[in-house]
Design an enzyme around this catalytic site. Structure first.
Site, PDB file in Angstrom:
ATOM      1  N   HIS A 298     -13.596  84.529 -67.143  1.00 23.94           N
ATOM      2  CA  HIS A 298     -12.260  83.947 -66.945  1.00 23.94           C
ATOM      3  C   HIS A 298     -11.172  84.731 -67.673  1.00 23.94           C
ATOM      4  O   HIS A 298     -10.072  84.225 -67.863  1.00 23.94           O
ATOM      5  CB  HIS A 298     -12.244  82.473 -67.370  1.00 23.94           C
ATOM      6  CG  HIS A 298     -13.019  81.582 -66.438  1.00 23.94           C
ATOM      7  ND1 HIS A 298     -13.361  80.282 -66.731  1.00 23.94           N
ATOM      8  CD2 HIS A 298     -13.508  81.815 -65.196  1.00 23.94           C
ATOM      9  CE1 HIS A 298     -14.037  79.758 -65.718  1.00 23.94           C
ATOM     10  NE2 HIS A 298     -14.146  80.669 -64.786  1.00 23.94           N
TER      11      HIS A 298
ATOM     12  N   THR B 148     -20.528  73.449 -71.686  1.00 21.92           N
ATOM     13  CA  THR B 148     -19.759  73.480 -70.439  1.00 21.92           C
ATOM     14  C   THR B 148     -20.062  72.235 -69.607  1.00 21.92           C
ATOM     15  O   THR B 148     -21.208  71.777 -69.557  1.00 21.92           O
ATOM     16  CB  THR B 148     -20.007  74.782 -69.632  1.00 21.92           C
ATOM     17  OG1 THR B 148     -19.381  74.672 -68.356  1.00 21.92           O
ATOM     18  CG2 THR B 148     -21.488  75.091 -69.466  1.00 21.92           C
ATOM     19  N   SER B 149     -19.015  71.709 -68.954  1.00 22.54           N
ATOM     20  CA  SER B 149     -19.164  70.460 -68.197  1.00 22.54           C
ATOM     21  C   SER B 149     -19.767  70.686 -66.812  1.00 22.54           C
ATOM     22  O   SER B 149     -20.054  69.731 -66.096  1.00 22.54           O
ATOM     23  CB  SER B 149     -17.805  69.771 -68.067  1.00 22.54           C
ATOM     24  OG  SER B 149     -16.876  70.660 -67.476  1.00 22.54           O
TER      25      SER B 149
ATOM     26  N   ALA C 181     -23.096  72.144 -80.375  1.00 21.19           N
ATOM     27  CA  ALA C 181     -23.745  73.452 -80.287  1.00 21.19           C
ATOM     28  C   ALA C 181     -24.214  73.926 -81.664  1.00 21.19           C
ATOM     29  O   ALA C 181     -25.307  74.466 -81.808  1.00 21.19           O
ATOM     30  CB  ALA C 181     -22.779  74.462 -79.671  1.00 21.19           C
TER      31      ALA C 181
ATOM     32  N   TYR D 150       0.584  79.302 -72.608  1.00 20.20           N
ATOM     33  CA  TYR D 150      -0.346  80.355 -73.014  1.00 20.20           C
ATOM     34  C   TYR D 150       0.014  80.962 -74.364  1.00 20.20           C
ATOM     35  O   TYR D 150      -0.873  81.346 -75.130  1.00 20.20           O
ATOM     36  CB  TYR D 150      -0.477  81.426 -71.920  1.00 20.20           C
ATOM     37  CG  TYR D 150      -1.435  80.947 -70.854  1.00 20.20           C
ATOM     38  CD1 TYR D 150      -2.804  80.951 -71.088  1.00 20.20           C
ATOM     39  CD2 TYR D 150      -0.971  80.433 -69.657  1.00 20.20           C
ATOM     40  CE1 TYR D 150      -3.690  80.457 -70.153  1.00 20.20           C
ATOM     41  CE2 TYR D 150      -1.851  79.941 -68.707  1.00 20.20           C
ATOM     42  CZ  TYR D 150      -3.211  79.964 -68.965  1.00 20.20           C
ATOM     43  OH  TYR D 150      -4.095  79.469 -68.045  1.00 20.20           O
TER      44      TYR D 150
ATOM     45  N   ARG E  51      -1.604  78.946 -76.910  1.00 22.94           N
ATOM     46  CA  ARG E  51      -3.034  79.251 -76.993  1.00 22.94           C
ATOM     47  C   ARG E  51      -3.284  80.590 -77.687  1.00 22.94           C
ATOM     48  O   ARG E  51      -4.219  80.745 -78.459  1.00 22.94           O
ATOM     49  CB  ARG E  51      -3.640  79.256 -75.585  1.00 22.94           C
ATOM     50  CG  ARG E  51      -4.311  77.981 -75.296  1.00 22.94           C
ATOM     51  CD  ARG E  51      -4.059  77.364 -73.932  1.00 22.94           C
ATOM     52  NE  ARG E  51      -4.283  75.915 -74.070  1.00 22.94           N
ATOM     53  CZ  ARG E  51      -3.374  75.061 -74.536  1.00 22.94           C
ATOM     54  NH1 ARG E  51      -2.168  75.481 -74.889  1.00 22.94           N
ATOM     55  NH2 ARG E  51      -3.659  73.779 -74.667  1.00 22.94           N
TER      56      ARG E  51
ATOM     57  N   CYS F 175       0.128  93.227 -66.044  1.00 20.57           N
ATOM     58  CA  CYS F 175       1.326  93.288 -65.205  1.00 20.57           C
ATOM     59  C   CYS F 175       0.917  93.071 -63.757  1.00 20.57           C
ATOM     60  O   CYS F 175       0.040  93.773 -63.234  1.00 20.57           O
ATOM     61  CB  CYS F 175       2.003  94.653 -65.352  1.00 20.57           C
ATOM     62  SG  CYS F 175       3.446  94.817 -64.269  1.00 20.57           S
TER      63      CYS F 175
HETATM   64  P1  OAD Z   1     -14.903  71.533 -70.291  1.00 16.83           P
HETATM   65  O1  OAD Z   1     -13.781  71.095 -71.161  1.00 16.83           O
HETATM   66  O2  OAD Z   1     -14.866  71.172 -68.854  1.00 16.83           O
HETATM   67  O3  OAD Z   1     -16.268  70.966 -70.871  1.00 16.83           O
HETATM   68  C1  OAD Z   1     -16.597  71.082 -72.214  1.00 16.83           C
HETATM   69  C2  OAD Z   1     -18.030  70.624 -72.400  1.00 16.83           C
HETATM   70  O4  OAD Z   1     -18.392  70.891 -73.735  1.00 16.83           O
HETATM   71  C3  OAD Z   1     -18.267  69.131 -72.152  1.00 16.83           C
HETATM   72  O5  OAD Z   1     -19.456  68.996 -71.377  1.00 16.83           O
HETATM   73  C4  OAD Z   1     -18.486  68.560 -73.567  1.00 16.83           C
HETATM   74  O6  OAD Z   1     -19.463  67.531 -73.573  1.00 16.83           O
HETATM   75  C5  OAD Z   1     -19.056  69.759 -74.281  1.00 16.83           C
HETATM   76  N1  OAD Z   1     -18.793  69.818 -75.724  1.00 16.83           N
HETATM   77  C6  OAD Z   1     -17.711  69.402 -76.434  1.00 16.83           C
HETATM   78  N2  OAD Z   1     -17.852  69.684 -77.732  1.00 16.83           N
HETATM   79  C7  OAD Z   1     -19.057  70.301 -77.867  1.00 16.83           C
HETATM   80  C8  OAD Z   1     -19.794  70.844 -78.962  1.00 16.83           C
HETATM   81  N3  OAD Z   1     -19.314  70.823 -80.205  1.00 16.83           N
HETATM   82  N4  OAD Z   1     -20.997  71.415 -78.702  1.00 16.83           N
HETATM   83  C9  OAD Z   1     -21.503  71.453 -77.448  1.00 16.83           C
HETATM   84  N5  OAD Z   1     -20.867  70.951 -76.374  1.00 16.83           N
HETATM   85  C10 OAD Z   1     -19.667  70.379 -76.584  1.00 16.83           C
HETATM   86  O7  OAD Z   1     -15.060  73.116 -70.507  1.00 16.83           O
HETATM   87  P2  OAD Z   1     -15.695  74.216 -69.551  1.00 16.83           P
HETATM   88  O8  OAD Z   1     -16.898  73.707 -68.843  1.00 16.83           O
HETATM   89  O9  OAD Z   1     -15.827  75.451 -70.349  1.00 16.83           O
HETATM   90  O10 OAD Z   1     -11.258  77.567 -66.434  1.00 16.83           O
HETATM   91  O11 OAD Z   1     -14.538  74.420 -68.509  1.00 16.83           O
HETATM   92  C11 OAD Z   1     -14.743  75.323 -67.476  1.00 16.83           C
HETATM   93  C12 OAD Z   1     -13.436  75.897 -67.039  1.00 16.83           C
HETATM   94  O12 OAD Z   1     -12.522  74.858 -66.702  1.00 16.83           O
HETATM   95  C13 OAD Z   1     -12.683  76.663 -68.102  1.00 16.83           C
HETATM   96  O13 OAD Z   1     -13.164  77.972 -68.296  1.00 16.83           O
HETATM   97  C14 OAD Z   1     -11.300  76.680 -67.557  1.00 16.83           C
HETATM   98  C15 OAD Z   1     -11.191  75.231 -67.145  1.00 16.83           C
HETATM   99  O14 OAD Z   1     -10.344  74.953 -66.158  1.00 16.83           O
HETATM  100  C16 OAD Z   1     -10.135  78.216 -66.143  1.00 16.83           C
HETATM  101  O15 OAD Z   1      -9.128  78.132 -66.831  1.00 16.83           O
HETATM  102  C17 OAD Z   1     -10.234  79.073 -64.919  1.00 16.83           C
END
Ligand code: OAD
Length: 238
Positions: free
Chosen positions: A109, A178-179, A221, A54, A57, A117
């Protein structure tokens, strides 16, 4: 003003700023999947490893800037509000790029820039102490290591009730970057669709939760959102 347009963003929106996504290339850190690090169990078993992950990050926040997609969404909100249309931005991202672009998102999130803490509940916004080898003690109770105020697997996302209500009342729902695999956020698309919203989805590839009833726009995006948001603005104000 109740929200009529609800936008959900994920890691893809910050990818063009240099934050790696979770499930794409570069999704591993020192050979660990995020699901192995972002858990209360990992923090209990190996806090030094999780803290290092972290802190890297948190360090990256200073090295990255909002991209045009963040900026466009901030302007989209202003345009909608000027036209009397409610708006809500919900993000799964824990970076601060939406805020730096001028938005005030709901961080379901949590936020990397906040430490919490586990003993007394104190929260501190801090991006000054970024040494990966040095824990941050709680200024309130002295507990030796605050944790990042982010939601880990197995933990309840923030403001869930509020967010479900807003998504359920949306006239337009847009998910970008988002995936669609991590719940509850992955369920927002169906919730809004079932409640009668027009649903728009943007991602590089089709997310898991996509249905034939959603309008899908493949691409970055920064390239897709300008035209898509203009179209939505016209639709809800016309
Ligand atoms: P993911 O990494 O699962 O998915 C990212 C998505 O963004 C994929 O569908 C890619 O195709 C798309 N992508 C990549 N580059 C892009 C761009 N330039 N423009 C548009 N789309 C693009 O990320 P999240 O869905 O955000 O949670 O992941 C959800 C959660 O999983 C996160 O918040 C995190 C993780 O575990 C926690 O940590 C609780």
């Amino acid at each position: 003003m109740s929200a009529r347009v609800v936008v959900l963003t994920g890691a893809g929106v910050s990818a063009e700023s240099g934050h790696p996504t979770f499930r794409g290339p570069g999704g591993l850190w020192e050979g660990h999947r995020v699901e192995e690090l972002a858990t209360p169990e990992a923090w209990a078993n190996d806090p030094a490893l999780v803290w290092r992950f972290y802190q890297e990050r948190r360090q990256r926040l200073a090295l990255t800037s909002p991209n045009s997609a963040h900026e466009l969404l901030a302007k989209f909100e202003v345009d909608l509000r000027d036209a009397g249309v409610g708006f809500s931005l919900i993000t799964q991202n824990v970076d601060d790029l939406h805020a730096r672009a001028g938005s005030d998102p709901i961080y379901i999130h949590g936020e990397l820039s906040v430490l919490r803490c586990e003993v007394c509940g104190e929260k501190v916004r801090d991006l000054d102490h970024l040494d990966p080898e040095v824990f941050f003690p709680c200024p309130a109770c002295g507990h030796k290591a605050m944790r990042p105020d982010v939601v880990w697997f197995g933990e309840m996302p923030y403001r869930v009730e509020d967010v479900f209500r807003q998504v359920g009342n949306a006239k337009v729902f847009l998910a970008s970057g988002t995936s669609g695999v991590v719940y509850p956020a992955a369920g927002f698309l169906q919730l809004s669709r079932d409640a009668g919203a027009m649903t728009f989805v943007n991602s590089l590839d089709e997310p898991e939760n996509l249905s034939l009833d959603d309008a899908f726009f493949a691409g970055k995006a920064s390239e897709v959102l300008p035209e898509l948001c203009a179209r939505i603005l016209k639709r809800v104000t016309g």
